[in-house]
Design a protein around this motif. Structure first.
Motif, PDB file in Angstrom:
ATOM      1  N   ILE A 156       0.838  -1.194   0.000  1.00 43.56           N
ATOM      2  CA  ILE A 156       0.000   0.000   0.000  1.00 43.56           C
ATOM      3  C   ILE A 156       0.876   1.249   0.000  1.00 43.56           C
ATOM      4  N   VAL A 157       0.612   2.158  -0.940  1.00 44.48           N
ATOM      5  CA  VAL A 157       1.357   3.424  -0.994  1.00 44.48           C
ATOM      6  C   VAL A 157       0.383   4.564  -1.284  1.00 44.48           C
ATOM      7  N   PHE A 158       0.308   5.514  -0.364  1.00 45.94           N
ATOM      8  CA  PHE A 158      -0.429   6.752  -0.594  1.00 45.94           C
ATOM      9  C   PHE A 158       0.557   7.830  -1.052  1.00 45.94           C
ATOM     10  N   TYR A 159       0.246   8.465  -2.172  1.00 51.31           N
ATOM     11  CA  TYR A 159       1.079   9.558  -2.668  1.00 51.31           C
ATOM     12  C   TYR A 159       0.350  10.889  -2.518  1.00 51.31           C
ATOM     13  N   GLN A 160       1.082  11.893  -2.067  1.00 50.67           N
ATOM     14  CA  GLN A 160       0.630  13.278  -2.123  1.00 50.67           C
ATOM     15  C   GLN A 160       1.666  14.056  -2.920  1.00 50.67           C
ATOM     16  N   VAL A 161       1.268  14.538  -4.080  1.00 53.13           N
ATOM     17  CA  VAL A 161       2.197  15.209  -4.999  1.00 53.13           C
ATOM     18  C   VAL A 161       1.757  16.659  -5.156  1.00 53.13           C
ATOM     19  N   ASP A 162       2.665  17.594  -4.890  1.00 56.71           N
ATOM     20  CA  ASP A 162       2.339  19.020  -4.931  1.00 56.71           C
ATOM     21  C   ASP A 162       3.341  19.766  -5.802  1.00 56.71           C
ATOM     22  N   ASP A 163       3.017  21.041  -6.044  1.00 50.52           N
ATOM     23  CA  ASP A 163       3.924  21.982  -6.691  1.00 50.52           C
ATOM     24  C   ASP A 163       4.319  21.505  -8.099  1.00 50.52           C
ATOM     25  N   VAL A 164       5.569  21.797  -8.481  1.00 49.93           N
ATOM     26  CA  VAL A 164       6.044  21.468  -9.829  1.00 49.93           C
ATOM     27  C   VAL A 164       6.005  19.970 -10.110  1.00 49.93           C
ATOM     28  N   PRO A 165       6.387  19.093  -9.147  1.00 53.93           N
ATOM     29  CA  PRO A 165       6.266  17.660  -9.440  1.00 53.93           C
ATOM     30  C   PRO A 165       4.850  17.231  -9.803  1.00 53.93           C
ATOM     31  N   ALA A 166       3.840  17.870  -9.206  1.00 52.90           N
ATOM     32  CA  ALA A 166       2.455  17.520  -9.546  1.00 52.90           C
ATOM     33  C   ALA A 166       2.130  17.915 -10.982  1.00 52.90           C
ATOM     34  N   VAL A 167       2.595  19.080 -11.411  1.00 58.44           N
ATOM     35  CA  VAL A 167       2.354  19.524 -12.783  1.00 58.44           C
ATOM     36  C   VAL A 167       3.035  18.583 -13.773  1.00 58.44           C
ATOM     37  N   ASN A 168       4.285  18.224 -13.474  1.00 61.26           N
ATOM     38  CA  ASN A 168       5.019  17.333 -14.381  1.00 61.26           C
ATOM     39  C   ASN A 168       4.403  15.949 -14.439  1.00 61.26           C
ATOM     40  N   TYR A 169       3.959  15.440 -13.294  1.00 64.60           N
ATOM     41  CA  TYR A 169       3.367  14.103 -13.280  1.00 64.60           C
ATOM     42  C   TYR A 169       1.995  14.106 -13.951  1.00 64.60           C
ATOM     43  N   GLU A 170       1.275  15.216 -13.810  1.00 65.62           N
ATOM     44  CA  GLU A 170       0.001  15.347 -14.517  1.00 65.62           C
ATOM     45  C   GLU A 170       0.219  15.287 -16.027  1.00 65.62           C
ATOM     46  N   ARG A 171       1.242  15.974 -16.502  1.00 66.17           N
ATOM     47  CA  ARG A 171       1.553  15.929 -17.933  1.00 66.17           C
ATOM     48  C   ARG A 171       1.937  14.519 -18.365  1.00 66.17           C
ATOM     49  N   PHE A 172       2.648  13.810 -17.489  1.00 67.91           N
ATOM     50  CA  PHE A 172       3.075  12.453 -17.793  1.00 67.91           C
ATOM     51  C   PHE A 172       1.851  11.549 -17.989  1.00 67.91           C
ATOM     52  N   ASP A 335       6.167  10.070 -32.365  1.00 67.45           N
ATOM     53  CA  ASP A 335       5.810  11.108 -31.406  1.00 67.45           C
ATOM     54  C   ASP A 335       5.567  10.534 -30.017  1.00 67.45           C
ATOM     55  N   VAL A 336       5.176   9.269 -29.925  1.00 71.54           N
ATOM     56  CA  VAL A 336       4.968   8.653 -28.617  1.00 71.54           C
ATOM     57  C   VAL A 336       6.301   8.482 -27.898  1.00 71.54           C
ATOM     58  N   ALA A 337       7.317   8.002 -28.603  1.00 67.37           N
ATOM     59  CA  ALA A 337       8.642   7.861 -27.999  1.00 67.37           C
ATOM     60  C   ALA A 337       9.177   9.217 -27.558  1.00 67.37           C
ATOM     61  N   ALA A 338       8.992  10.243 -28.394  1.00 66.20           N
ATOM     62  CA  ALA A 338       9.467  11.583 -28.049  1.00 66.20           C
ATOM     63  C   ALA A 338       8.734  12.132 -26.837  1.00 66.20           C
ATOM     64  N   ALA A 339       7.405  11.917 -26.752  1.00 69.36           N
ATOM     65  CA  ALA A 339       6.630  12.408 -25.618  1.00 69.36           C
ATOM     66  C   ALA A 339       7.055  11.726 -24.323  1.00 69.36           C
ATOM     67  N   LEU A 340       7.312  10.429 -24.377  1.00 65.98           N
ATOM     68  CA  LEU A 340       7.743   9.710 -23.180  1.00 65.98           C
ATOM     69  C   LEU A 340       9.127  10.179 -22.727  1.00 65.98           C
ATOM     70  N   ALA A 341      10.042  10.356 -23.662  1.00 65.48           N
ATOM     71  CA  ALA A 341      11.382  10.828 -23.293  1.00 65.48           C
ATOM     72  C   ALA A 341      11.318  12.203 -22.645  1.00 65.48           C
ATOM     73  N   GLU A 342      10.480  13.093 -23.197  1.00 68.20           N
ATOM     74  CA  GLU A 342      10.337  14.430 -22.626  1.00 68.20           C
ATOM     75  C   GLU A 342       9.700  14.360 -21.250  1.00 68.20           C
ATOM     76  N   ALA A 343       8.700  13.483 -21.058  1.00 68.95           N
ATOM     77  CA  ALA A 343       8.046  13.354 -19.759  1.00 68.95           C
ATOM     78  C   ALA A 343       9.014  12.842 -18.705  1.00 68.95           C
ATOM     79  N   ILE A 344       9.867  11.891 -19.059  1.00 64.96           N
ATOM     80  CA  ILE A 344      10.859  11.375 -18.122  1.00 64.96           C
ATOM     81  C   ILE A 344      11.873  12.455 -17.751  1.00 64.96           C
ATOM     82  N   ARG A 345      12.303  13.236 -18.744  1.00 66.26           N
ATOM     83  CA  ARG A 345      13.257  14.314 -18.464  1.00 66.26           C
ATOM     84  C   ARG A 345      12.651  15.373 -17.547  1.00 66.26           C
ATOM     85  N   ARG A 346      11.366  15.668 -17.704  1.00 65.07           N
ATOM     86  CA  ARG A 346      10.720  16.655 -16.836  1.00 65.07           C
ATOM     87  C   ARG A 346      10.674  16.202 -15.372  1.00 65.07           C
ATOM     88  N   MET A 347      10.662  14.886 -15.160  1.00 67.41           N
ATOM     89  CA  MET A 347      10.583  14.383 -13.797  1.00 67.41           C
ATOM     90  C   MET A 347      11.924  14.413 -13.067  1.00 67.41           C
TER      91      MET A 347
END
Length: 348
Positions: A156-172, A335-347
């Motif tokens: 069991i893992v509860f996550y609370q994600v705020d601030d910039v990490p929340a924005v980046n993970y939302e995009r992911f 474009d899927v590979a490019a989007a995933l690479a960009e999402a990983i870099r943002r994190m």
């Protein structure tokens, strides 16, 4: 945020709730003790860093068109290089984590209810008709063991994600990679260069062979992880990657390791691929070739049933780390590979 799925989590008969005082657990079936169930973990990810409760934080660590590829069908004399990277055990040693230890322990626990169900069924059939009475206590017992197995194999893992990490993970989680559902995904297991004219002739003029297996992508996460967020995931036959807000989890067989995003590098590139199977409809065809080619690139008339093959434009995602992680994924859309690479870099 859109990546949150639920406010309470259930594992077997146990229900976990996040309260101001921490993670609370309750059991809805007599005979279960909270001590025999899964542990509850709380992770807060914000701009100032990551806070763990119930788990130990991991140790921090610090384009042009490539040659056409062809899937490996026959590879006489071709040396295939395994794209497996360093063993998972070494990654675990480099990035210790209590959460990964819990996931590994849960994955190694064996299911008991199928054995109990089989034993009761055999006894009932061998001693029928009176043996059928065994089903009266037997079915509830099997259900009890089934619930117990779910609890024992859950983390069991509860996550609370705020601030910039929340924005980046939302995009992911809402990126086109997971929303539009690319038609084909492959895990590239090995690659071998075609060095001689004969090797290239009998392999459609390709520069290299790939050994690959079908893969998939979703927002499910590892099967034993019960969490309140969507988890972008790449699932292969023997290897998988799961992208949490604070780390990347990699799977090889039944072994798991976790790496912080700071230790992960992602690179995407367009990949010309000679497709010998039915090509995906969402991929772009950029040319054709022949299964057996001559020096000029035309069909070699000495071979019968020499079929014409499409050259498709795919996307390749390569994920590495300084510790030796290496995972390669192909997608039917670049474009899927490019989007995933960009999402990983943002994190990072």
């Amino acid at each position: 945020m859109g990546f949150y799925l639920r406010t309470s989590l259930k594992a077997g008969p146990f229900r976990f709730n996040l309260s101001p005082s921490g993670v609370g657990v309750s059991a809805g079936v007599p005979g279960f003790r909270a001590g025999t169930g899964p542990r509850g973990n709380y992770v807060r990810v914000a701009g100032l860093g990551t806070t763990y409760f119930g788990g130990r934080a991991p140790t921090p660590t610090s384009p042009g068109s490539p040659p056409s590829m062809l899937p490996a069908t026959h590879n006489d004399g071709i040396v295939m290089q395994e794209l497996s990277g360093t063993p998972v055990q070494q990654l675990v040693a480099a990035h210790p984590s209590d959460l990964i230890g819990q996931i590994q322990t849960a994955a190694q626990r064996h299911l008991l209810w199928p054995w109990a169900a089989a034993a009761i069924a055999v006894l009932a059939l061998c001693s029928a008709p009176f043996g059928l009475l065994l089903l009266v206590p037997g079915l509830p017992a099997v259900w009890w063991l089934w619930q117990r197995d779910i609890a024992r194999r859950s983390v069991i893992v509860f996550y609370q994600v705020d601030d910039v990490p929340a924005v980046n993970y939302e995009r992911f989680t809402t990126s086109s990679s997971f929303v539009s559902r690319v038609q084909r995904v492959w895990h590239v297991e090995a690659e071998g260069a075609l060095n001689t004219p004969y090797q290239r002739k009998v392999n459609a003029g390709a520069a290299a062979l790939n050994r690959r297996s079908p893969a998939s992508m979703d927002l499910a996460g590892p099967p034993m992880l019960v969490t309140n967020i969507a988890v972008p995931s790449l699932h292969g036959k023997d290897r998988s990657m799961y992208f949490l807000p604070d780390r990347v989890i990699v799977r090889h067989g039944h072994r798991y390791a976790g790496l912080p995003y700071a230790a992960v590098n992602a690179h995407a590139q367009a990949q010309r691929f000679i497709e010998s199977d039915t090509p995906p409809t969402d991929a772009e065809c950029v040319g054709t070739t022949w299964q057996y080619t001559n020096k000029s690139g035309g069909p070699d008339r000495r071979f019968k049933n020499n079929r014409q093959l499409p050259i498709m434009l795919y996307g390749r995602l390569t994920v590495t780390s300084p510790d030796g992680l290496l995972m390669v994924w192909d997608f039917s859309r670049p474009d899927v590979a490019a989007a995933l690479a960009e999402a990983i870099r943002r994190m990072r």
